[in-house]
Design a protein around this motif. Structure first.
Motif, mmCIF file in Angstrom:
data_model
loop_
_atom_site.group_PDB
_atom_site.id
_atom_site.type_symbol
_atom_site.label_atom_id
_atom_site.label_comp_id
_atom_site.label_asym_id
_atom_site.label_seq_id
_atom_site.Cartn_x
_atom_site.Cartn_y
_atom_site.Cartn_z
ATOM 1 N N ASP A 1 0.777 -1.183 -0.177
ATOM 2 C CA ASP A 1 -0.108 0.007 0.135
ATOM 3 C C ASP A 1 0.921 1.374 0.025
ATOM 4 N N GLY B 1 -9.400 6.490 -8.307
ATOM 5 C CA GLY B 1 -10.957 6.934 -8.724
ATOM 6 C C GLY B 1 -11.713 5.392 -8.657
ATOM 7 N N THR B 2 -12.868 5.438 -9.264
ATOM 8 C CA THR B 2 -13.679 4.258 -9.404
ATOM 9 C C THR B 2 -13.892 3.767 -10.533
ATOM 10 N N GLY C 1 -15.346 -1.231 -8.817
ATOM 11 C CA GLY C 1 -14.055 -1.367 -7.890
ATOM 12 C C GLY C 1 -13.278 -0.055 -7.655
ATOM 13 N N ASP C 2 -12.419 -0.114 -6.523
ATOM 14 C CA ASP C 2 -11.511 1.126 -6.459
ATOM 15 C C ASP C 2 -10.363 0.966 -7.462
ATOM 16 N N ARG D 1 -5.187 5.679 -4.634
ATOM 17 C CA ARG D 1 -6.165 5.594 -5.261
ATOM 18 C C ARG D 1 -6.398 6.707 -6.241
ATOM 19 N N SER E 1 -3.223 -2.071 -7.850
ATOM 20 C CA SER E 1 -3.421 -2.679 -6.632
ATOM 21 C C SER E 1 -4.083 -4.288 -6.611
ATOM 22 N N ILE F 1 -6.886 1.771 -8.055
ATOM 23 C CA ILE F 1 -5.636 1.917 -7.158
ATOM 24 C C ILE F 1 -4.561 1.718 -7.922
ATOM 25 N N LYS G 1 -6.229 -5.433 -5.181
ATOM 26 C CA LYS G 1 -7.543 -5.156 -4.617
ATOM 27 C C LYS G 1 -8.368 -4.702 -6.050
ATOM 28 N N THR G 2 -7.560 -3.772 -7.036
ATOM 29 C CA THR G 2 -8.085 -3.320 -8.162
ATOM 30 C C THR G 2 -8.240 -4.700 -9.119
ATOM 31 N N ASP H 1 -17.575 -7.467 -5.296
ATOM 32 C CA ASP H 1 -16.715 -6.863 -4.169
ATOM 33 C C ASP H 1 -16.124 -8.003 -3.561
#
Length: 425
Positions: A137, A144-145, A150-151, A142, A191, A153, A193-194, A350
């Motif tokens: 991290d 945007g969306t 999803g985020d 970040r 990321s 990143i 997560k993305t 998600d």
């Protein structure tokens, strides 16, 4: 008929039994001869960019320049491309601070030895090279969306760059349509997560998220959005033959240059399915056959031309073993591919878990076909993943005949399953 099937850094010979070979499906890219040396092809594309000013002009006045580069899992000839990109940037701005950002996506970090192999000692010694870490991290921000919700990143170096450039190569991709272009950003420098958000179960199951399809592909749409959000200004994408040598190059504006390259690949890589009881294929050898996880890609080529209930034989060396812990543990708690598929499809956008997309496609294949691996990976590892293991292609075919109860089973060979777009009959 004798066929050579890519395996690691070499080939496995395969002699199809008389009268049973239905077809050998190959990309016509392998038949093309480059009209000039590799460097000349890349240089010509840089001098005549598509939809963009030349890179040297874009570099004028830009202090921090980031060049996104593919990692060790992709056969991009960076030793040819990267020196020319560096030359172009410095021709426009000799004082630019240049960073080569290695796009690992969710893969392991590229090693020093792999960097030397990819770029050569001069670039490794003299240039700033940063290997992206999608789990750190501290190097991410970040932006945007995504359209998917999803985020978004991405790596800070790319976000903060005055000029963002990417090198890569274009080939068929089993759910993004084609590799290259926007894919350098997502998943390349995103990321994890993305990546999870983009590779959700709903999108992987979408009927447009398939090899050779961009229009209407929700995964592609997310990727383009990500690349635009971080202002990916210029790409240099190449097309390579079976010897991993450049036969065409497309440089310029991110979408336009990539689309031209995809059209070129599609023109030569599309083949019509020739259904058979047994399909023999591979991941095209090293580096894409480094693990069982990556081998799922060629299974989808087999899936497109194998009779339902048939046998798909995949030759993949898998020198790195299974390639993903979550992938390897797919069937530990749910023993059937149907059960695994139901679990994954119940997850929302998600709720994506690591390696889920590969597991989802793998389960889809296993639901309709028996998969036999010819690999250096241990037999126990292969069988743990609900597949069969064979020491050779000939033995795999014999096993397939026994499974089907048909000693005269028909055979189609797709020597390089990741190089073709198999259009179902």
């Amino acid at each position: 008929m004798k066929v050579s099937v890519p395996y690691g850094r070499s080939f496995l010979p395969f002699e199809a039994p008389d009268g049973r070979l239905r077809s050998v499906l190959t990309s016509r890219l392998h038949e093309l001869k480059a009209g000039a040396p590799e460097k000349d092809l890349v240089r010509a594309s840089l001098n005549n960019p598509i939809g963009s000013a030349p890179l040297r002009d874009l570099a004028k006045g830009k202090k921090n320049v980031v060049i996104i580069s593919s990692d060790h899992t992709r056969p991009v000839p960076s030793a040819v491309i990267m020196p020319l990109l560096l030359e172009e940037v410095r021709a426009g701005n000799p004082d630019a601070n240049i960073t080569i950002l290695v796009a690992t996506g969710g893969h392991r970090a590229t090693t020093q030895e792999e960097l030397l192999t990819r770029y050569g000692p001069d670039i490794v010694k003299n240039e700033r090279i940063v290997v992206h870490n999608s789990h750190d991290d501290g190097v991410l921000v970040r932006v945007g969306t995504l359209p998917s919700g999803g985020d978004l990143i991405l790596n800070k170096l790319a976000v903060e760059a005055d000029l963002l450039v990417a090198e890569g190569f274009i080939e068929p991709h089993f759910f993004a349509g084609f590799s290259g272009g926007r894919k350098s950003v997502l998943p390349g420098i995103a990321s994890y997560k993305t990546v999870l958000a983009n590779h959700c179960a709903e999108f992987i199951a979408h009927d447009r998220a398939r090899t050779g399809i961009l229009e209407g592909n929700p995964i592609h749409a997310d990727m383009v959005f990500a690349a635009r959000s971080v202002n990916l200004a210029f790409v240099c994408n190449v097309v390579i033959d079976s010897d991993k040598r450049i036969i065409a190059a497309f440089s310029g504006e991110m979408e336009q240059a990539h689309e031209k390259g995809c059209q070129f690949v599609g023109r030569y890589a599309r083949v019509k399915a020739v259904p058979a009881d047994i399909v023999v294929t591979s991941n095209g050898g090293y580096p894409l056959d480094q693990n069982l996880y990556q081998a799922v890609k060629s299974m989808t080529a087999g899936e497109a031309t194998c009779n339902k209930g048939g046998v798909i034989i995949v030759a993949a060396e898998c020198s790195d073993g299974h390639g993903g812990e979550a992938f390897y543990r797919t069937f530990e708690h749910i023993p059937t591919p149907e059960g695994v598929m139901n679990l994954i499809l119940a997850r929302g956008r998600d709720q994506t878990e690591p390696d889920q997309w590969q597991i989802q496609i793998f389960a889809r294949v296993l639901m309709d076909y028996t998969v036999i691996m010819v690999t250096s990976a241990p037999k126990e590892m292969v069988e743990h993943l609900n597949m069969r293991w064979a020491p050779s292609l000939a033995e795999a075919v014999s096993m397939g005949e026994d499974i089907l109860g048909n000693p005269q089973a028909s055979i189609t060979v797709v020597p390089d399953g990741v190089a073709v777009i198999v259009d179902k009959a």
